[in-house]
Enzyme design. Structure first.
Site, PDB file in Angstrom:
ATOM      1  N   GLY A 210       0.803  -1.204   0.000  1.00  0.00           N
ATOM      2  CA  GLY A 210       0.000   0.000   0.000  1.00  0.00           C
ATOM      3  C   GLY A 210       0.837   1.255   0.000  1.00  0.00           C
ATOM      4  N   GLY A 230      -1.187   6.206 -12.339  1.00  0.00           N
ATOM      5  CA  GLY A 230      -2.290   6.204 -11.393  1.00  0.00           C
ATOM      6  C   GLY A 230      -3.069   7.500 -11.467  1.00  0.00           C
ATOM      7  N   SER A 231      -3.800   7.795 -10.413  1.00  0.00           N
ATOM      8  CA  SER A 231      -4.644   8.973 -10.392  1.00  0.00           C
ATOM      9  C   SER A 231      -3.809  10.244 -10.316  1.00  0.00           C
ATOM     10  CB  SER A 231      -5.594   8.917  -9.194  1.00  0.00           C
ATOM     11  OG  SER A 231      -4.881   9.121  -7.985  1.00  0.00           O
ATOM     12  N   GLU A 252       2.261   9.166 -15.330  1.00  0.00           N
ATOM     13  CA  GLU A 252       1.173   8.965 -16.293  1.00  0.00           C
ATOM     14  C   GLU A 252      -0.103   8.913 -15.477  1.00  0.00           C
ATOM     15  OE1 GLU A 252      -1.639   8.338 -18.338  1.00  0.00           O
ATOM     16  OE2 GLU A 252      -1.202   6.226 -17.962  1.00  0.00           O
ATOM     17  N   LEU A 253      -0.928   9.966 -15.595  1.00  0.00           N
ATOM     18  CA  LEU A 253      -1.992  10.180 -14.627  1.00  0.00           C
ATOM     19  C   LEU A 253      -3.370  10.059 -15.271  1.00  0.00           C
ATOM     20  CD1 LEU A 253      -0.228  13.155 -12.805  1.00  0.00           C
ATOM     21  CD2 LEU A 253      -0.038  10.699 -12.357  1.00  0.00           C
ATOM     22  N   GLY A 254      -4.332  10.770 -14.735  1.00  0.00           N
ATOM     23  CA  GLY A 254      -5.711  10.597 -15.162  1.00  0.00           C
ATOM     24  C   GLY A 254      -6.030  11.261 -16.483  1.00  0.00           C
ATOM     25  N   CYS A 286      -7.431   5.075 -18.436  1.00  0.00           N
ATOM     26  CA  CYS A 286      -7.130   6.510 -18.378  1.00  0.00           C
ATOM     27  C   CYS A 286      -7.539   7.226 -19.657  1.00  0.00           C
ATOM     28  CB  CYS A 286      -5.647   6.726 -18.088  1.00  0.00           C
ATOM     29  SG  CYS A 286      -4.529   5.963 -19.291  1.00  0.00           S
ATOM     30  N   GLU A 380     -12.916  13.122 -13.813  1.00  0.00           N
ATOM     31  CA  GLU A 380     -12.641  11.799 -14.377  1.00  0.00           C
ATOM     32  C   GLU A 380     -13.510  10.790 -13.623  1.00  0.00           C
ATOM     33  OE1 GLU A 380      -8.887   8.901 -15.448  1.00  0.00           O
ATOM     34  OE2 GLU A 380      -8.807  10.048 -13.587  1.00  0.00           O
ATOM     35  N   PHE A 382     -13.978   7.332 -14.394  1.00  0.00           N
ATOM     36  CA  PHE A 382     -13.352   6.013 -14.335  1.00  0.00           C
ATOM     37  C   PHE A 382     -14.403   4.913 -14.179  1.00  0.00           C
ATOM     38  CE2 PHE A 382      -9.488   3.412 -13.441  1.00  0.00           C
ATOM     39  CZ  PHE A 382      -8.702   3.962 -14.429  1.00  0.00           C
TER      40      PHE A 382
END
Length: 486
Positions: A210, A230-231, A252-254, A286, A380, A382
């Site tokens: 985590g 990820g976000s 590399e995001l949303g 994404c 976003e 998702f």
């Protein structure tokens, strides 16, 4: 059996062996049924420290190996994805909730990523530079060292392998932290593939865990590069933490990608593209089409046809039925999707299709009469939700497309491809598809976004991968030492 769950039960992968994780274990849950598929180990900060030391020691020997040896490991890894496709796909469908077509696509991309990476060790790794001194001057590319890869739950194979494969090929060691919800598909599977391919022990470590494990990976001094997918919210924290420790972070995001349907579009084609862009893999991509911008002349019919298509798409357990959509990953994600849909309808959007769920199965949803102030337009989601807004001309279409902090992918549907390209040039995104929807991925093509979607094209294509996972070193050589004034 290629994937033996007893190997990783309550274990993590350090130094080429599966050993108990200091963080205990993680239940592997099948989202479609809520049943248990087993357990995998959980890592904490102490495990990250051990893995970093092991990886740093193994990396030096790996980087020193002749380039054909590194390339051969990547080629063998590529073959293994195909040879064990059925077994890996089973885990992908059950653990991720992917429909078989999506699972097959992920395996295809993984195979291609390894083939592309296999070409990297043999590429030129520098250039000669002119010098005003009587010496040979050159710039060379050298491995960064230990690369930390943090991958998400939604497409765990692709979003791990696209960093892991090129980083390994270029002589780095890798510590992979998969999302704990998909730690088998996104972690244990990669460990097995590269172990079988002949990667030396310690060059790849797999540490499910985590936030504690993620923070330890970002801050450990032996980890020189972080590749995070990820976000946007989590990516900002990763970037800030990496910056404080003076290390590169590729983020590399949303996304909240727009599909623009111009007034001359083929409506049948546009609706087909729109449904795939928003509903494929339950919208958990994404690049998912998060905003449909449709010319007012076509708007009403577009909404009607898209809603009809959404109502006919089968939703269910992809392991037991032929369905178009499987489950979303967990209850938290489902509730977030539903909250956005409900808030949007309260603020004036019209529910044209869907809007409900059973368990983790969310119905394909179409929202009409959406404006930039509608939550489903601004955020976003998702999830399998298609918000549809109208525009009157190209200027308004461009303004609506740019009315978002994100800049990942863009699709434009038109019978005049050059008109579409001219419009695309006005809208800043990392990816553009003329006469296609927003979800596309090829291993040899640059991938990345701008704005809140990340730090640009850091994946795909030789140039992007070399830039991401190597450092530049200046080297000079003289035949004899110069004499200085003192």
């Amino acid at each position: 059996m290629f994937l033996d769950a007893t190997q990783w039960t309550d274990r993590i992968f350090i130094g080429g062996t599966w050993r108990p994780g200091s963080g205990g274990g993680i239940e592997v849950v099948e989202p479609a049924t809520g049943g248990s598929l087993g357990r995998i180990g959980a890592a904490d900060s102490e495990d990250v420290a051990r893995a970093a030391e092991s990886a740093a020691a193994a990396q030096r020997e790996w980087a020193a190996r002749p380039h054909p040896e590194r390339a051969a490991v990547l080629r063998r890894a590529a073959r293994l994805w195909g040879e064990h496709a059925d077994e890996i796909s089973w885990w992908n469908v059950r653990e991720v909730g992917a429909v078989p077509g999506m699972a097959g696509f992920a395996l295809h991309v993984a195979e291609q990523e390894c083939h592309e990476a296999a070409a990297l060790p043999g590429r030129p790794y520098g250039e000669l530079l002119p010098s005003e001194e009587p010496r040979l001057s050159m710039a060379t590319r050298v491995p960064a060292g230990v690369v930390g890869v943090i991958a998400p739950f939604n497409v765990p194979i692709i979003l791990a392998i696209r960093s892991v494969a090129p980083a390994l090929a270029l002589g780095n060691a890798v510590i992979l932290k998969p999302d704990p919800r998909t730690a088998v598909t996104g972690g244990a599977v990669l460990a097995r593939v590269f172990e079988e391919a002949g990667l030396p022990p310690g060059v790849l470590q797999v540490l499910p865990g985590g936030a504690e494990a993620g923070a330890a990976l970002v801050t450990h001094p032996l980890v020189r590069v972080i590749s995070f997918t990820g976000s946007t919210e989590a990516g900002r924290k990763v970037g800030e933490l990496a910056g404080r420790h003076l290390k590169r972070a590729h983020l590399e995001l949303g996304g909240n990608s727009a599909l623009i349907v111009l007034d001359d579009a083929d409506l049948d084609a546009a609706v087909n593209l729109a449904a795939w862009g928003s509903f494929f893999h339950q919208g958990q991509i994404c690049m998912t089409t998060g905003r449909h911008l449709v010319h007012r002349r076509l708007y009403d019919e577009f909404v009607e046809r898209l809603a009809a298509k959404a109502g006919k798409l089968p939703v269910g357990d992809p392991a037991t039925a032929e369905v178009a959509l499987g489950p979303v990953i967990d209850a938290g994600q489902r509730d977030r999707i539903h909250a956005i849909v409900e808030e949007s309808t309260r603020q004036g959007a019209t529910l044209a299709a869907g809007g409900g769920f059973e368990g983790l199965f969310y119905s394909p949803t179409v929202l009409a009469e959406v404006t930039p102030r509608t939550p489903a337009f601004a955020r976003e989601i998702f999830g399998p939700v298609a918000p549809v807004a109208r525009f009157g001309d190209a200027d308004e279409a461009a303004e609506l497309a740019m009315a978002s902090e994100y800049g990942l992918s863009l699709g434009i549907v038109t019978r005049d491809a050059m008109k579409g390209l001219a419009l695309a040039r006005r809208i800043p995104t990392g990816i553009v598809h003329i006469n296609d929807q927003t979800v596309n991925d090829e291993a040899n093509s640059p991938f990345g976004g701008v704005g809140a979607s990340g730090t640009g094209s850091r994946f795909g294509g030789a140039a992007a991968n070399v830039e991401a996972f190597t450092e530049t070193r200046w080297i000079t050589m003289r035949g004899q030492a110069p004499t200085y004034p003192f």
